[in-house]
Motif scaffolding. Sequence first.
Motif, PDB file in Angstrom:
ATOM      1  N   CYS A  82     -20.833  28.293 -55.729  1.00 33.23           N
ATOM      2  CA  CYS A  82     -19.517  27.913 -55.849  1.00 33.23           C
ATOM      3  C   CYS A  82     -18.312  29.078 -56.656  1.00 33.23           C
ATOM      4  CB  CYS A  82     -19.829  27.448 -57.823  1.00 33.23           C
ATOM      5  SG  CYS A  82     -18.175  26.711 -57.639  1.00 33.23           S
ATOM      6  N   ILE A  83     -17.736  28.951 -55.339  1.00 35.26           N
ATOM      7  CA  ILE A  83     -16.190  30.836 -55.623  1.00 35.26           C
ATOM      8  C   ILE A  83     -15.289  29.811 -56.832  1.00 35.26           C
ATOM      9  CG2 ILE A  83     -15.177  32.143 -53.807  1.00 35.26           C
ATOM     10  CD1 ILE A  83     -17.010  31.246 -52.278  1.00 35.26           C
ATOM     11  N   PHE A  84     -15.055  31.270 -57.298  1.00 36.65           N
ATOM     12  CA  PHE A  84     -13.163  31.253 -58.329  1.00 36.65           C
ATOM     13  C   PHE A  84     -13.275  32.357 -58.001  1.00 36.65           C
ATOM     14  CE2 PHE A  84     -16.361  28.031 -60.148  1.00 36.65           C
ATOM     15  CZ  PHE A  84     -15.804  26.887 -60.991  1.00 36.65           C
ATOM     16  N   ASN A  85     -11.681  31.992 -57.638  1.00 32.39           N
ATOM     17  CA  ASN A  85     -10.576  33.054 -57.432  1.00 32.39           C
ATOM     18  C   ASN A  85     -10.691  33.754 -59.152  1.00 32.39           C
ATOM     19  OD1 ASN A  85      -8.235  34.641 -57.586  1.00 32.39           O
ATOM     20  ND2 ASN A  85      -8.607  34.279 -55.785  1.00 32.39           N
ATOM     21  N   VAL A  86     -10.289  35.114 -59.309  1.00 33.21           N
ATOM     22  CA  VAL A  86      -9.861  35.958 -60.111  1.00 33.21           C
ATOM     23  C   VAL A  86      -9.163  35.738 -60.775  1.00 33.21           C
ATOM     24  CG1 VAL A  86      -9.370  38.180 -60.986  1.00 33.21           C
ATOM     25  CG2 VAL A  86     -10.981  38.184 -58.544  1.00 33.21           C
ATOM     26  N   ASP A  87      -8.293  35.351 -60.037  1.00 30.05           N
ATOM     27  CA  ASP A  87      -7.080  34.452 -61.460  1.00 30.05           C
ATOM     28  C   ASP A  87      -7.107  33.393 -61.654  1.00 30.05           C
ATOM     29  OD1 ASP A  87      -4.831  35.256 -62.881  1.00 30.05           O
ATOM     30  OD2 ASP A  87      -3.573  34.628 -61.017  1.00 30.05           O
ATOM     31  N   THR A  88      -7.763  32.547 -61.209  1.00 35.24           N
ATOM     32  CA  THR A  88      -8.713  31.292 -61.937  1.00 35.24           C
ATOM     33  C   THR A  88      -9.418  31.496 -62.610  1.00 35.24           C
ATOM     34  OG1 THR A  88      -8.671  30.546 -59.482  1.00 35.24           O
ATOM     35  CG2 THR A  88      -9.926  28.962 -61.007  1.00 35.24           C
ATOM     36  N   ALA A  96      -5.395  21.606 -68.982  1.00 30.28           N
ATOM     37  CA  ALA A  96      -4.770  22.863 -68.989  1.00 30.28           C
ATOM     38  C   ALA A  96      -3.590  22.980 -67.478  1.00 30.28           C
ATOM     39  CB  ALA A  96      -5.286  24.291 -68.847  1.00 30.28           C
ATOM     40  N   GLY A  97      -4.620  22.411 -66.377  1.00 27.56           N
ATOM     41  CA  GLY A  97      -3.705  22.246 -65.248  1.00 27.56           C
ATOM     42  C   GLY A  97      -4.194  23.546 -64.507  1.00 27.56           C
ATOM     43  N   ILE A  98      -5.682  24.115 -64.866  1.00 28.03           N
ATOM     44  CA  ILE A  98      -5.696  25.125 -63.366  1.00 28.03           C
ATOM     45  C   ILE A  98      -6.178  24.286 -61.887  1.00 28.03           C
ATOM     46  CG2 ILE A  98      -7.781  26.600 -63.318  1.00 28.03           C
ATOM     47  CD1 ILE A  98      -7.785  26.346 -66.358  1.00 28.03           C
ATOM     48  N   THR A  99      -5.700  25.247 -61.642  1.00 27.87           N
ATOM     49  CA  THR A  99      -6.326  25.032 -59.964  1.00 27.87           C
ATOM     50  C   THR A  99      -6.388  26.631 -59.022  1.00 27.87           C
ATOM     51  OG1 THR A  99      -3.224  25.740 -58.965  1.00 27.87           O
ATOM     52  CG2 THR A  99      -4.244  23.014 -59.657  1.00 27.87           C
ATOM     53  N   GLY A 100      -7.340  25.931 -58.314  1.00 29.93           N
ATOM     54  CA  GLY A 100      -7.804  27.443 -57.571  1.00 29.93           C
ATOM     55  C   GLY A 100      -6.409  28.104 -57.134  1.00 29.93           C
ATOM     56  N   MET A 101      -6.365  29.364 -57.026  1.00 26.77           N
ATOM     57  CA  MET A 101      -5.403  29.715 -57.794  1.00 26.77           C
ATOM     58  C   MET A 101      -5.221  31.362 -56.047  1.00 26.77           C
ATOM     59  SD  MET A 101      -3.756  30.089 -60.229  1.00 26.77           S
ATOM     60  CE  MET A 101      -4.370  29.370 -61.899  1.00 26.77           C
ATOM     61  N   PRO A 108      -7.690  21.276 -57.007  1.00 25.78           N
ATOM     62  CA  PRO A 108      -8.372  21.443 -58.649  1.00 25.78           C
ATOM     63  C   PRO A 108      -9.550  21.955 -59.438  1.00 25.78           C
ATOM     64  CG  PRO A 108      -7.123  19.577 -58.046  1.00 25.78           C
ATOM     65  CD  PRO A 108      -7.364  20.411 -56.650  1.00 25.78           C
ATOM     66  N   THR A 109      -9.341  22.760 -60.159  1.00 26.01           N
ATOM     67  CA  THR A 109     -10.814  23.295 -60.842  1.00 26.01           C
ATOM     68  C   THR A 109     -11.187  22.720 -61.405  1.00 26.01           C
ATOM     69  OG1 THR A 109      -9.166  25.693 -60.914  1.00 26.01           O
ATOM     70  CG2 THR A 109     -11.474  25.751 -61.977  1.00 26.01           C
ATOM     71  N   HIS A 110     -10.981  21.862 -61.871  1.00 29.61           N
ATOM     72  CA  HIS A 110     -12.276  20.809 -63.198  1.00 29.61           C
ATOM     73  C   HIS A 110     -12.979  19.718 -61.747  1.00 29.61           C
ATOM     74  CE1 HIS A 110      -9.667  17.515 -62.976  1.00 29.61           C
ATOM     75  NE2 HIS A 110      -8.868  17.587 -62.253  1.00 29.61           N
ATOM     76  N   VAL A 111     -12.235  19.398 -60.781  1.00 29.85           N
ATOM     77  CA  VAL A 111     -12.791  18.489 -59.749  1.00 29.85           C
ATOM     78  C   VAL A 111     -13.763  19.840 -59.315  1.00 29.85           C
ATOM     79  CG1 VAL A 111     -12.798  17.577 -57.758  1.00 29.85           C
ATOM     80  CG2 VAL A 111     -10.443  17.517 -59.025  1.00 29.85           C
TER      81      VAL A 111
END
Lengths: 630, 343
Positions: A450-456, A320-325, A331-334
């Motif tokens: 581990c941190i993720f952004n809301v949009d991610t 899906a090509g998700i990267t940190g927003m 890249p999120t999967h990494v």
Amino acid sequence: MKTKMLEQIKSRYFYIRLLSFAVLVMSFIPFCNPITGYGGTQNSSLVTIIKNIGSVINYFSAEIPQFSSYSNVLFIMVILLYVALIGILFGFLLLFSHDKSYRQHGKNSILYAAAVMTVVFLVLCVLYFNINLAMYKFGSQAVYRKLLIIFRIPVFLIIYTLISAAILVLSALEKGFNFSDIKYRIKSDLSHRFKGGVHVPYNKVTQTMPIETLAPAKVMIYPLSQHIGAACQSLVKPGDLVKIGQKIADTDAFVSAPIHATVSGKVLKVDYAPHPTLNSCQAIYVENDFEDSTHESLKLTHTDYRELSNEQLISIIRQAGITGMGGASFPTHVKIQSALKDNIDMLIINASECEPYLSNDNRIILENKDELIEGINILRQIFGLKNAYIGIESNKPKAIKVLNKATHKTGIRVVVLRAKYPQGGEKQLIKAVCNRKVPSGKLPSSVGCCIFNVDTVCAVYRAVVTGVPVMRRIVTVAGDGVENPRNLNVRLGTPFSNVLEACGLKEDTKEIIMGGPMMGVSQYSLEAPVIKSTSGLLCFTDKETQNDENASCIRCGGCVSACPMNLTPNYIAMYTKLRDFDSCEKLNASDCIECGCCSFTCPAKIPLVQYMRLAKQNVIENRKRQVNKN
Amino acid sequence: MSDLYYVSSSPHIKSDKTVSSVMRDVIIALTPAMLGAVLFFSFRALVIIAVSVLSCVLFEFLYDVIFKKTRTINDLSAVVTGILLGFNMPVTVPIYLPVIGAAFAIIVVKMLYGGLGKNIANPALCGRIFLFLSFSSYMTTWIDASTAVNNTAFSLPLFSNVDVVSSATPLSYLKNADASIVSSVPISSAFIGTVGGCLGETSAILLIIGGLYLLYKRVITWHIPVSYLATVAVITFIFPNMTGITRLQFMSYNLLCGGLMLGAIFMATDYATSPVTPKGRIIYGIGCGLLTVFIRYFGGYPEGVSFAILLMNFLTWFIDKHTIPTKFGGESKYAKLFKKAKE
Ligand code: SF4
Ligand code: SF4
């Protein structure tokens, strides 16, 4: 309706001025003085009291000898009264200022001073009442009937109390007292903190504006490099037809993410195009045919994500090509894979959005909270965690309320943080949420976070549950240079010029910034498109752009106390000027996160961040050179 | 279209603080004490301060013009120096003294070193010391502020020389170790400022108000004033060198009299000549406090504040260098040492 409201506010404002003026005047009339107004014989005005603080106590114990223990309380009250009077005086003066922010300060000052005053006067009321009661019990002549005790409280004291209570209520109304805001502020003061940082003016005018969808442009541009890591290779040739959701660029490198078409149409060319962060870069131009036909790959191959294994989920996220927003666009999967190796125990969702002006994350929480919660559930499943934490700044009480409701009994905790920049920086957020310090040069996963952004997180939800890759981005368009600031739902690849057209770019715009004002990048061209990490587009006019006057450092130390990484930017800048990068290395220049706090506070307006970048680059190069030598 | 826009490095917004706004805040903070000086010492005080300010600004301007530098008088730092220099003189000084002091402070101490931020010692302080050493009879003639207000006050000639009977400051009583005279000055008047002394330093309360304003405006941090005053308070409380008055009294006189408040709040916190790191600031404050007490106890002069601050000024860079804060997520020096010792 609006004019009526304005009128109301105007009148409140007027009353606040009037009442505070009354308080100020009354305190100078001997007869009306609430402190010494008791006996009625030796009334003295505030001026006399200012001249001799002790006289109040003397007066009090002379008048009523057996009650001298009250004089201690009285003394404190006198001092508090002075403080409150000075507050009211300054607030009153500030109310006439031309500058809006000063008027705001004035209102604040009056509000707090009136609160203090009300308390003081209530205490005085109790004091006088007690004295009267005691006198009555002593059988003094002064008080002859029980009923009269209450009336023996000086009339003006009661009037004062009423007036200051009225000021309190009025200015509270005027300021739009928000009790939940206060509650969260207190709460956030009790949470952990990081050291340093600055208070920036938030300017979040778009906070209340719902997300609107922007129509795609005629020609869409897809830069081949939209994230940290290897750039993609184009999978299409000029003349090919593409559809929505079709993968148009990818690479085999590990740290990378594919790019998808967001419109249907014909590929025009693959050529250099302006890039928001990298000056220019290879990009695919697609001419939109406005048919919006979707590609066949946009189908789900599974029914319930709960049955999927981690490998499957990660591959879906990669496809899906998700990267940190948030901005860095890793890249999120990494990130997930490396975090899985490190056995993390804290999953933190970054909703703090500390950059001024931006409000996209806030709107996402308000409008798509279910997607967010489901997305967190997916991530929790991947990491096998029961809990997750959402870090959010206290200046978004609405979003906090919504989140509190939505996360009820789900094992997700909402952590309210102080509104301070850079609360959203990874290391600062971890310190604030769980009081762990990420060692310098290490990743958050080294302390189990581990941190993720809301949009991610929302993108993960969309990819896993609905099968849609990253194709849209919520962009806040704000600043003085736009007619209608708003939050837009923009398809990736739309040139900035189209986005700004929709919001009405003003003539006198001086500077256009992608991202927030603290860490964003100035744009030299409006041809650059919206990419995955575009969180906002800010247009600044003369008033907001400030050319650096750039005096020499006055050694005020502001930058040192503002730096959240505990560096000494002034010295690093000095050594950078001298091109002494060994000393910079000793001062840990490479730890700078380029947050911009130092430049923000510097009174000499030295572009410290620029020096820091130079120092950082050179330090890292020096290190590499040394490694090569050895 | 592209060359229309302005491209700059982040951050794109800056705080409203500028050098001149910082200096303006300092001037505002000095205003109460200035008004106090006029109230206690007559209008002549105002004349002295004005002469001092004007000559500071003028010398800086002339220096800039003669050596073809960019004009720096707009940053108001010369005004601050001028006010502080004026504060450090008794009301009876001849009117040319502030001019000489200003010349020394601005030209020798400030501009020759490269101007604001590059001087190694506080200009106003050096001006005071220079005058003190060269014109000590003028610089140590005090009149009692309370008598000034009541009797001679508004009869002091504005511009010509003044002949008055000098009276000592409470601090010099302390030096003479005469308890009975010391306690003849009530602490409250030392607090409010109706005692003998230099123009700006007598009124502790007005200086504290100014200091609170600076703290509120975040112009200064608490580190230096608090550590400085606390050091003086603790030492004078534990080791008073006078008999006949209580420890508490001795401590209060030491804190309230002389230039301590002015020094701790306005002179020691001078940006260019104090450390920038928080830890360094505390060490600097403690150093100032120790030296002040030592000079007061063992030195030849009754007043130790200016020499103490001057000495610490020279140590500023050294202190800074050794108190670089531990970076976020880094190991502190002590942790490293501990580790080494373990190995
Ligand atoms: S940009 Fe770097 S040096 Fe400046 S405050 Fe941020 S981390 Fe510190
Ligand atoms: S904030 Fe600016 S003027 Fe102050 S010490 Fe840092 S670099 Fe110097």
